[in-house]
Design an enzyme around this catalytic site. Structure first.
Site, short mmCIF file in Angstrom:
data_model
loop_
_atom_site.label_atom_id
_atom_site.label_comp_id
_atom_site.label_asym_id
_atom_site.label_seq_id
_atom_site.Cartn_x
_atom_site.Cartn_y
_atom_site.Cartn_z
N TRP A 134 -40.82 1.44 -8.10
CA TRP A 134 -39.49 0.82 -8.57
C TRP A 134 -40.27 -0.18 -9.41
CZ3 TRP A 134 -35.41 3.67 -8.25
CH2 TRP A 134 -35.26 4.55 -7.23
N THR A 192 -40.23 0.11 -19.26
CA THR A 192 -39.31 0.92 -18.36
C THR A 192 -39.94 1.62 -17.51
OG1 THR A 192 -38.97 2.44 -19.81
CG2 THR A 192 -37.35 0.61 -19.88
N SER A 197 -41.84 5.04 -12.88
CA SER A 197 -40.92 3.60 -12.98
C SER A 197 -40.30 3.30 -11.54
CB SER A 197 -39.74 4.29 -14.01
OG SER A 197 -38.91 4.95 -13.17
N CYS A 232 4.45 1.11 -15.27
CA CYS A 232 4.69 2.23 -16.52
C CYS A 232 6.06 2.30 -16.19
CB CYS A 232 3.88 3.28 -15.57
SG CYS A 232 4.41 3.58 -13.91
N HIS A 274 0.84 3.94 -7.41
CA HIS A 274 0.46 2.80 -8.32
C HIS A 274 0.58 1.41 -7.35
CE1 HIS A 274 0.92 5.10 -12.51
NE2 HIS A 274 0.21 5.69 -11.53
N ASP A 280 -37.82 12.55 -14.10
CA ASP A 280 -37.41 11.76 -12.72
C ASP A 280 -36.44 12.61 -11.75
OD1 ASP A 280 -38.59 9.75 -14.17
OD2 ASP A 280 -36.67 8.53 -14.62
N CYS A 308 6.95 3.02 -12.36
CA CYS A 308 6.95 1.81 -11.31
C CYS A 308 8.04 0.80 -11.95
CB CYS A 308 5.57 1.29 -11.49
SG CYS A 308 4.35 2.25 -10.65
N THR A 364 -35.07 12.55 -19.10
CA THR A 364 -35.01 11.68 -17.84
C THR A 364 -34.93 13.01 -16.83
OG1 THR A 364 -34.21 9.92 -18.90
CG2 THR A 364 -33.63 10.18 -16.43
N GLU A 419 2.47 -1.12 -7.65
CA GLU A 419 3.59 -1.46 -7.34
C GLU A 419 4.32 -0.80 -6.19
OE1 GLU A 419 3.33 -1.90 -11.98
OE2 GLU A 419 2.52 -0.63 -10.36
#
Length: 377
Positions: free
Chosen positions: A181, A172, A179, A83, A55, A211, A92, A207, A57
């Site tokens: 770009w 969109t 789409s 913690c 972490h 795509d 810690c 999607t 510390e």
């Protein structure tokens, strides 16, 4: 007590350091730590590493040790309460006590039930002075950085951010789905930076079919790839879909038992979930609760009009990340397939939180009113 200007500057430094944990520390919170010795000289800094790693510390203490710095009588400034429990790493709070610090300054307490004030209590029990920052912009910044972590712990679900790229007239894509770009390179790179923040990316089967996206982070550096989650009621996701190519794993969530298709997806390496609701569609609330149990703090949505509308109508979207291109497309696909309202005063209300240019485009950010109130607790 009110913190000094110097204390506030050190806490801001700790928060700045914590940004280095974005795309790295999930599901753990993003935390930064600054250490100074008894004479006030900078001794060490650090931020949280990958889950199971040190972490903030401990990283700062290691840096101080590597430089031969003595911390007895020194001070630590941390962006989140240390913690106090044994998880994947030791507490810690104990490490700070062992270092001989005289004082610890904390930006905000940790809502996790195994910490939640216990880290501060452990430090004080060891004779260390602990000062907690008073509510204000700095505390809000520390919490905002970990908005997904606070959401998962306090609400039992991730913070849901819906990303949309659209023309000025709200399209969109063209009617046939093209789409790429609408927005420019700067907006796309920014979108990938938001992807990096997320523990998982959510999309729908429409999607995937239209795509065939990879849905990974490519435009910005990252230490880890988010999991891709597909809402696919009948488990129609092709086993050769490009989203299987990236690291991070794939979860397919359906509502209708399709044994052969489910088996094929499992064989492809996907986690397969059956979460039906009465109308034959996926139970989105249960899905978010499941993702929270899996440690997902922020859920990034990149979907079509149908799934966007379902999430909005269920009250599950917290924030909208909208990229607007200076174009008018005319007929095309909508941001969300919402039903006709009986009156204007029944519209979903959002609050704008940010507006900035990105190349030729602009990025708008808005939050659903009241959805971030838990951060004030």
């Amino acid at each position: 007590m009110s913190l000094s200007a110097f204390d506030l500057a050190q806490l801001q430094h700790a928060i700045d350091l914590a940004h280095g944990a974005i795309g790295l520390s999930d599901p753990n919170p993003r935390v930064g730590c600054v250490l100074r010795d008894a004479q006030g000289a900078l001794a060490g800094t650090g931020h949280t590493q990958q889950a199971g790693g040190p972490h903030a510390e401990v990283m700062a203490l290691r840096e101080a040790q590597s430089q031969g710095r003595t911390l007895t009588g020194g001070t630590a400034w941390v962006s989140l309460e240390p913690c106090a429990h044994h998880g994947r790493t030791p507490p810690c709070a104990d490490a700070l006590v062992a270092a001989g610090l005289a004082r610890v300054v904390v930006a905000t307490s940790d809502p996790f039930e195994q910490v939640a004030g216990q880290g501060i209590a452990r430090l004080r029990a060891a004779g260390i002075t602990v000062d907690l920052a008073e509510p204000g912009p700095l505390v809000q910044a520390a919490r905002e950085l970990n908005i997904g972590f606070f959401s998962r712990i306090q609400r039992g679900r991730p913070w849901v951010r819906m990303k949309v790229a659209a023309s000025l007239d709200g399209r969109t894509a063209l009617p046939d789905g093209r789409s790429q770009w609408i927005t420019g390179a700067a907006a796309r790179a920014d979108g990938h930076a938001w992807r990096r923040r997320a523990g998982a990316l959510l999309t729908g089967i429409g999607t995937v079919r239209d795509d065939d996206p990879r849905l990974d982070v490519r435009e910005v550096p990252t230490a880890r790839q988010p999991r891709r989650v597909v809402v696919d009621s009948q488990f129609q996701t092709p086993v050769d879909a490009r989203l299987f190519e990236a690291e991070g794993g794939v979860t397919i969530v359906g509502a209708q038992d399709q044994a052969d298709r489910m088996a094929g997806l499992r064989q492809r390496g996907a986690d397969v979930l059956l979460l039906p609701q009465a109308d034959g569609r996926v139970d989105l609330t249960s899905l978010l609760q499941h993702l929270a149990r899996q440690g997902v703090n922020e859920l990034h949505v990149e979907a079509g009009a149908t799934l966007n509308a379902a999430l909005l109508l269920a009250g599950l979207v917290d924030e909208v990340l909208l990229y607007l291109a200076p174009k008018l497309l005319g007929p095309g696909r909508d941001i969300a397939a919402l039903p006709v309202l009986p009156a204007l005063d029944q519209a979903l209300t959002l609050d704008f939180t940010d507006l900035r240019p990105l190349g030729p485009d602009v990025r708008l950010m808005a939050r659903v009113s009241g959805h971030a109130d838990f951060l004030a607790g």
